[in-house]
Design a protein around this motif. Structure first.
Motif, PDB file in Angstrom:
ATOM      1  N   VAL A   6      36.971 -18.387  46.097  1.00 46.42           N
ATOM      2  CA  VAL A   6      37.944 -19.118  45.021  1.00 46.42           C
ATOM      3  C   VAL A   6      37.132 -19.345  44.279  1.00 46.42           C
ATOM      4  O   VAL A   6      36.165 -19.400  43.769  1.00 46.42           O
ATOM      5  CB  VAL A   6      38.575 -19.765  45.114  1.00 46.42           C
ATOM      6  CG1 VAL A   6      39.474 -20.246  44.345  1.00 46.42           C
ATOM      7  CG2 VAL A   6      39.639 -19.572  46.783  1.00 46.42           C
ATOM      8  N   LEU A   9      39.519 -20.383  39.934  1.00 43.19           N
ATOM      9  CA  LEU A   9      41.514 -19.983  39.963  1.00 43.19           C
ATOM     10  C   LEU A   9      42.142 -21.140  39.640  1.00 43.19           C
ATOM     11  O   LEU A   9      41.738 -22.694  39.799  1.00 43.19           O
ATOM     12  CB  LEU A   9      42.108 -20.713  41.518  1.00 43.19           C
ATOM     13  CG  LEU A   9      42.844 -20.192  42.018  1.00 43.19           C
ATOM     14  CD1 LEU A   9      43.032 -18.622  42.003  1.00 43.19           C
ATOM     15  CD2 LEU A   9      43.266 -20.345  43.163  1.00 43.19           C
ATOM     16  N   THR A  23      36.409 -23.143  42.214  1.00 41.47           N
ATOM     17  CA  THR A  23      35.546 -22.447  42.566  1.00 41.47           C
ATOM     18  C   THR A  23      35.296 -23.185  44.673  1.00 41.47           C
ATOM     19  O   THR A  23      34.731 -24.251  43.866  1.00 41.47           O
ATOM     20  CB  THR A  23      34.946 -21.864  41.952  1.00 41.47           C
ATOM     21  OG1 THR A  23      35.071 -21.755  40.755  1.00 41.47           O
ATOM     22  CG2 THR A  23      33.132 -21.241  42.388  1.00 41.47           C
ATOM     23  N   THR A  45      47.247 -23.561  46.400  1.00 47.81           N
ATOM     24  CA  THR A  45      46.055 -23.070  46.568  1.00 47.81           C
ATOM     25  C   THR A  45      45.657 -22.308  47.690  1.00 47.81           C
ATOM     26  O   THR A  45      45.739 -20.889  47.197  1.00 47.81           O
ATOM     27  CB  THR A  45      44.911 -23.892  46.929  1.00 47.81           C
ATOM     28  OG1 THR A  45      44.868 -24.445  45.828  1.00 47.81           O
ATOM     29  CG2 THR A  45      43.666 -23.213  46.856  1.00 47.81           C
ATOM     30  N   VAL A  49      45.686 -17.990  47.441  1.00 46.20           N
ATOM     31  CA  VAL A  49      45.227 -16.990  48.659  1.00 46.20           C
ATOM     32  C   VAL A  49      46.090 -16.487  49.130  1.00 46.20           C
ATOM     33  O   VAL A  49      45.566 -14.487  49.204  1.00 46.20           O
ATOM     34  CB  VAL A  49      44.151 -17.827  49.518  1.00 46.20           C
ATOM     35  CG1 VAL A  49      43.534 -17.886  50.923  1.00 46.20           C
ATOM     36  CG2 VAL A  49      43.125 -18.997  48.209  1.00 46.20           C
ATOM     37  N   ALA A  60      41.288 -14.883  43.810  1.00 44.94           N
ATOM     38  CA  ALA A  60      41.231 -15.969  45.478  1.00 44.94           C
ATOM     39  C   ALA A  60      41.246 -14.528  45.943  1.00 44.94           C
ATOM     40  O   ALA A  60      42.441 -13.769  46.182  1.00 44.94           O
ATOM     41  CB  ALA A  60      41.956 -16.242  45.250  1.00 44.94           C
TER      42      ALA A  60
END
Length: 306
Positions: A6, A9, A23, A45, A49, A60
């Motif tokens: 990541v 993001l 990150t 998150t 992803v 991601a």
């Protein structure tokens, strides 16, 4: 080896920034616990992803590629985000067979994950008759269906009974020991402490911590030594002479912060203070987590007066 990367993001919903320049890496061969208060951005998150949401900025990737670019995503990434996703009118086995058909996965693999998750005896029951714990197991079975190298689970212990919690703990450790990349979101601190090797902690969409679990605890909670003696006054005086402060606990013992067992034992012995108990008290994940996130929770109840 396949890892999750990541980088910077960010996800905004109107004027609200749910994820703020995150990150981090999730490495294979270990269980990474994903922690944070409600509203911290963990679920967002995970959705980024998995390609379920598009980032406002940043990237991601899984194994160096966005999820949407994976040729056979079910074989590369297994995920559980919502245990209620299965159609209630299908049987558990039919639900998994439908998923398997999308990736040309043989029916015998369906039967294997049903057995592995403890659902073999309920395979032909409709999902709407399943308890919450059974639905969790079905969601985990779906995540394992493609034998993926990356496993992402959001609150996998939700609704599980004590036997199920022990089972998921052992499953996570086995997956990591097999070299897989395992990311697990949870609100259960004691349970996370039992399986996680590494921690990622979010607060208001920002990364607050990215480190091994033991290092995270030791950095935020002072070690303490618990001492019980029939002569508390003599103990306190002896410790004070060596620069240690002892505080009496509600059960009549004494707690010495930032100290080691061997030092306290040596001081007490030299002073002739009899000891009934001498033990190290390591900090807990819950203590360290609450210390770090005290100002980061979006929703909190007022403190209760003692």
């Amino acid at each position: 080896m396949t890892r999750i990367d990541v980088h910077d993001l960010t996800k905004e919903y109107g004027s609200r920034r749910a994820v703020d320049q995150l990150t981090f890496r999730v490495e294979p061969g270990r269980v990474t616990g994903f922690l944070g208060p409600n509203g911290a951005g963990k679920s967002t998150t995970m959705r980024l992803v998995l390609g379920l949401d598009r980032p406002t900025a940043g990237t991601a990737t899984v194994g160096g590629r966005p999820y949407a670019a994976l040729d056979e995503p079910l074989r590369e990434v297994g995920a559980l985000l919502d245990a209620q996703a299965a159609h209630g009118s299908r049987t558990g086995r039919a639900h998994l067979l439908a998923l398997a058909a999308t990736h040309r996965i043989a029916p015998r693999r369906v039967d294997r994950v049903l057995e592995e998750t403890g659902l073999a005896s309920a395979a032909h029951r409709r999902v709407k008759t399943y308890s919450l714990g059974m639905r969790q197991r079905l969601g985990i079975a779906a995540a394992l269906l493609g034998d993926p190298r990356v496993v992402i689970l959001d609150e996998p212990a939700n609704g599980l009974d004590p036997e199920g919690i022990v089972w998921i703990r052992n499953l996570l450790r086995r997956l990591a020991d097999e070299g897989r990349t395992v990311l697990v979101s949870s609100h259960l601190m004691n349970e996370t402490a039992s399986f996680a090797d590494h921690l990622l902690v979010l607060g208001r969409g920002r990364l607050l911590a990215d480190m091994p679990m033991r290092a995270f605890i030791d950095a935020r909670v002072q070690p303490r030594v618990r001492v019980r003696t029939p002569d508390g006054v003599a103990l306190k005086e002896a410790l004070a002479r060596h620069g240690h402060q002892a505080a009496e606990t509600p059960d009549g013992a004494w707690s010495v912060t930032d100290a080691r067992v061997e030092d306290i034992g040596r001081i007490a012995s030299a002073a002739g203070v009899p000891l009934l108990e001498l033990a190290a008290e390591e900090g807990t994940l819950e203590q360290a987590y609450l210390d770090l996130t005290a100002s980061e929770a979006e929703f909190t109840a007022p403190r209760q007066e003692a």
